[in-house]
Design an enzyme around this catalytic site. Structure first.
Site, PDB file in Angstrom:
ATOM      1  N   GLU A   8      19.231   8.036   8.577  1.00  0.00           N
ATOM      2  CA  GLU A   8      18.971   8.250   7.150  1.00  0.00           C
ATOM      3  C   GLU A   8      20.035   9.097   6.456  1.00  0.00           C
ATOM      4  O   GLU A   8      20.328   8.890   5.277  1.00  0.00           O
ATOM      5  CB  GLU A   8      17.592   8.881   6.952  1.00  0.00           C
ATOM      6  CG  GLU A   8      16.423   7.952   7.261  1.00  0.00           C
ATOM      7  CD  GLU A   8      16.073   7.866   8.746  1.00  0.00           C
ATOM      8  OE1 GLU A   8      16.722   8.557   9.567  1.00  0.00           O
ATOM      9  OE2 GLU A   8      15.158   7.101   9.100  1.00  0.00           O
ATOM     10  N   HIS A  66       2.094   5.401  14.061  1.00  0.00           N
ATOM     11  CA  HIS A  66       3.074   4.464  13.497  1.00  0.00           C
ATOM     12  C   HIS A  66       3.098   3.186  14.340  1.00  0.00           C
ATOM     13  O   HIS A  66       2.921   3.238  15.560  1.00  0.00           O
ATOM     14  CB  HIS A  66       4.441   5.145  13.504  1.00  0.00           C
ATOM     15  CG  HIS A  66       5.486   4.452  12.674  1.00  0.00           C
ATOM     16  ND1 HIS A  66       6.083   3.272  13.067  1.00  0.00           N
ATOM     17  CD2 HIS A  66       6.030   4.762  11.476  1.00  0.00           C
ATOM     18  CE1 HIS A  66       6.960   2.898  12.154  1.00  0.00           C
ATOM     19  NE2 HIS A  66       6.946   3.791  11.173  1.00  0.00           N
ATOM     20  N   GLU A  84      15.284   9.990  -5.682  1.00  0.00           N
ATOM     21  CA  GLU A  84      15.312  10.957  -4.558  1.00  0.00           C
ATOM     22  C   GLU A  84      16.743  11.089  -4.014  1.00  0.00           C
ATOM     23  O   GLU A  84      17.022  10.911  -2.830  1.00  0.00           O
ATOM     24  CB  GLU A  84      14.345  10.571  -3.429  1.00  0.00           C
ATOM     25  CG  GLU A  84      14.053  11.696  -2.461  1.00  0.00           C
ATOM     26  CD  GLU A  84      13.155  11.263  -1.297  1.00  0.00           C
ATOM     27  OE1 GLU A  84      13.629  10.563  -0.390  1.00  0.00           O
ATOM     28  OE2 GLU A  84      11.971  11.621  -1.311  1.00  0.00           O
ATOM     29  N   ASP A 134      16.310   6.800   1.580  1.00  0.00           N
ATOM     30  CA  ASP A 134      17.391   6.718   2.565  1.00  0.00           C
ATOM     31  C   ASP A 134      17.127   5.707   3.676  1.00  0.00           C
ATOM     32  O   ASP A 134      17.641   5.831   4.787  1.00  0.00           O
ATOM     33  CB  ASP A 134      17.606   8.112   3.184  1.00  0.00           C
ATOM     34  CG  ASP A 134      16.296   8.719   3.672  1.00  0.00           C
ATOM     35  OD1 ASP A 134      15.347   7.939   3.914  1.00  0.00           O
ATOM     36  OD2 ASP A 134      16.214   9.953   3.802  1.00  0.00           O
ATOM     37  N   HIS A 194       7.339   9.524  13.767  1.00  0.00           N
ATOM     38  CA  HIS A 194       7.971   8.203  13.786  1.00  0.00           C
ATOM     39  C   HIS A 194       9.495   8.212  13.857  1.00  0.00           C
ATOM     40  O   HIS A 194      10.099   7.165  14.034  1.00  0.00           O
ATOM     41  CB  HIS A 194       7.556   7.386  12.556  1.00  0.00           C
ATOM     42  CG  HIS A 194       8.225   7.868  11.295  1.00  0.00           C
ATOM     43  ND1 HIS A 194       7.760   8.925  10.572  1.00  0.00           N
ATOM     44  CD2 HIS A 194       9.339   7.440  10.645  1.00  0.00           C
ATOM     45  CE1 HIS A 194       8.541   9.130   9.530  1.00  0.00           C
ATOM     46  NE2 HIS A 194       9.507   8.251   9.548  1.00  0.00           N
ATOM     47  N   ARG A 231      13.373   8.100  14.641  1.00  0.00           N
ATOM     48  CA  ARG A 231      14.125   7.525  15.774  1.00  0.00           C
ATOM     49  C   ARG A 231      14.654   8.601  16.704  1.00  0.00           C
ATOM     50  O   ARG A 231      14.695   8.426  17.919  1.00  0.00           O
ATOM     51  CB  ARG A 231      15.283   6.678  15.243  1.00  0.00           C
ATOM     52  CG  ARG A 231      14.855   5.258  14.887  1.00  0.00           C
ATOM     53  CD  ARG A 231      16.005   4.444  14.314  1.00  0.00           C
ATOM     54  NE  ARG A 231      15.766   3.012  14.392  1.00  0.00           N
ATOM     55  CZ  ARG A 231      14.928   2.340  13.606  1.00  0.00           C
ATOM     56  NH1 ARG A 231      14.212   2.974  12.689  1.00  0.00           N
ATOM     57  NH2 ARG A 231      14.780   1.034  13.744  1.00  0.00           N
TER      58      ARG A 231
END
Ligand code: UD1
Ligand code: UDP
Length: 361
Positions: free
Chosen positions: A128, A233, A114, A92, A200, A202
C-alpha cells in the site's frame, strides 16, 4: 468516474458517491473493479450505491502482479468506454493504483480521496505504501484527511492549491451507520467483555498471525471474562490459520466478515479492539474504544499521539501484556477510552464535492 474495489473503498467512497449522485452538474459513473468479490457488495447495498459496471477481477488467493495486470487492463477499457472528465480513487489499494495509472495513460485527471498517508517504509504496509505514493505522483487533486497528511504532500512537492484538508470520509460513513442504530449480528454473553479482533495485512501472513493467535490464548487464560469476537477476512492465508487455531474455542466467536452496520455495532459493544486495519484505527477512537494496532508502523499517527491508539506490532508477549493490563487496570483503560476523533467531523464528502465542482468548471 468513481472507483471502488475493496471493502474499505466501498465504505470510504460511499459518502462521496452519494454526495455526487444527486448533483445536476455531474453525470457519475461508478466502477467496481470487483477486487473483493464478496466483501464489497453488502457495503454498497447498505449505503444504497449502485455500480454501473463490475470488472470482476478477483481470483482466489490472487497475486499482486496478476491482480494489478487484470485491474489496469479492465480499468483502461472502462475509461475508454465511458470517457470521464475525472477519475476519483480512494486510498491505497491495487484497484486505486491501477485505476490512477489507467487514467494517467489516457491523460484523464485523477482526484485522490485519503491522500498523503505515509509510513515512509515501502514494505509496511505492503504494497500500500507504494500504491499511495504512485497515486500522489499522478493525481491533480489531493483530498488529505488531516493536516499531517497535507504536510506530507507539501514536503513531496505537491502544490498547495492542489491539496484540500477534508477529514476522512470514513467518519461520514460511520455517522451514517450510527444514525441507523444498527443491531448486533448475534448475541454475545452479557457477563463477558468483548475483545474485537481483525487481521488481514499481507505483511502479517505466516509467523505474525501465529504469534497474534498465541497472544490471544494468553489473554483468554489471564482474563476469565474476556470473549473474543473475530470477523475473519476471507483471504485463505488468514482464514486457514485462524480457523485451525480457534475453530472450536468456547470463548472465541469466529464469524464471516460482518456487514458494515453490524461491525459498527460490534465495535460499539467491544471493550477493546485488536487490529491491523487502517479504517478501524480511524473509527474506533471516534467510538471511544481503545485500539491495539498489530503492526510495526502506522500511517495514522494522530490517534497514537493522542494516546487512544497504541502501535504494538505482533510480538506475542507484548500484545498479551498490554491487552491484559487494559482488561485488568481500570485507570489504564480509562486513559485510552477518551472518545477522541482526530480523523474528521463527518463533513469530508461535502468538502470534496465543493472542491470537485470548482475543479471541473
Ligand atoms: C486488500 C487491499 C488492502 C486493504 C484490504 C481491505 C491490495 C493490495 N490490498 O487486501 O490494501 O487493506 O483489501 O480488506 O489492494 N477474498 C475473497 N472474497 C472477497 C475478498 C477477498 O475470497 O470478497 C480472498 C480471495 O482469495 C483474494 C484474497 O482474499 O484473492 C486477497 O484479496 P486482496 O484484495 O488481494 O487482498 P486483501 O488482503 O483483501
Ligand atoms: N469492517 C466491516 N466488517 C468487518 C470488518 C471491518 O465492515 O467484518 C469495516 C471497518 O469498519 C472499516 C473497514 O471495514 O471501515 C476496514 O476494512 P479493512 O480492515 O478490510 O481494510 P483497511 O482499512 O485496513 O484498508
Amino acid at each position: 468516474m468513481s472507483v471502488v474495489g475493496t471493502r474499505p473503498e466501498g465504505i470510504k467512497m460511499a459518502p462521496v458517491i452519494l454526495a455526487l449522485a444527486d448533483a445536476p452538474w455531474v453525470e457519475q459513473i461508478v466502477i467496481s473493479s470487483g477486487q473483493h468479490q464478496q466483501m464489497l457488495e453488502p457495503i454498497l447495498d447498505f449505503f444504497g450505491v449502485n455500480c454501473n459496471q463490475n470488472l470482476a477481477v478477483m481470483r482466489p488467493d490472487q497475486s499482486l502482479a496478476s491482480l494489478s495486470a487484470r485491474s489496469i487492463e479492465a480499468m483502461d477499457a472502462a475509461i475508454a468506454a465511458h470517457r470521464p472528465d475525472c477519475v476519483i480513487v480512494q486510498g491505497d489499494t491495487t484497484t486505486a493504483a491501477m485505476a490512477a495509472m489507467a487514467a494517467f495513460y489516457r491523460r484523464i485527471p485523477v482526484a485522490h480521496v485519503e491522500a498523503g498517508l505515509r509510513t515512509y517504509d515501502l514494505h509496511n504496509p505492503f504494497p500500500e505504501e507504494l500504491n499511495r505514493i504512485l497515486i500522489s505522483r499522478i493525481a491533480s487533486l489531493h483530498f488529505a484527511p488531516t493536516q499531517g497528511a497535507a504536510n506530507a504532500l507539501h514536503a513531496e512537492g505537491v502544490a498547495e492549491a492542489a491539496i484540500l484538508i477534508t477529514g476522512n470520509t470514513v467518519i461520514d460513513a460511520l455517522h451514517l451507520a450510527v444514525d441507523k442504530s444498527p443491531d448486533l449480528p448475534f448475541d454475545v454473553p452479557e457477563d463477558r467483555r468483548i475483545i474485537l479482533v481483525t487481521l488481514h495485512r499481507r505483511e502479517n501472513f505466516g509467523d505474525a498471525i501465529t504469534s497474534v493467535c498465541a497472544a490471544i490464548e494468553d489473554i483468554l487464560m489471564a482474563v476469565p471474562d474476556a470473549h473474543i469476537v473475530w470477523p475473519v477476512h476471507l483471504n485463505p492465508r488468514v482464514k486457514g490459520p485462524v480457523e485451525t487455531r480457534f475453530g472450536n474455542h468456547p470463548r472465541v466467536r469466529l464469524c464471516s466478515p460482518l456487514p458494515y452496520p453490524a461491525f459498527v455495532a460490534m465495535m460499539h459493544k467491544a471493550h477493546l479492539i485488536l487490529t491491523d486495519s487502517g479504517g478501524v484505527q480511524e473509527e474506533a477512537p471516534a467510538l471511544g474504544k481503545p485500539v491495539l494496532v498489530l503492526r510495526d508502523t502506522t500511517e495514522r499517527p494522530e490517534a497514537v499521539t493522542e494516546g487512544v491508539v497504541e502501535l504494538l506490532g505482533t510480538d506475542r508477549a507484548r500484545i498479551a501484556a498490554r491487552a491484559i493490563a487494559l482488561m485488568t487496570d481500570p485507570s489504564a483503560y480509562r486513559d485510552m477510552a477518551r472518545g477522541i476523533s482526530p480523523y474528521g467531523d463527518g463533513k469530508a464528502a461535502a468538502r470534496i464535492f465543493k472542491r470537485l465542482k470548482r475543479y471541473l468548471f
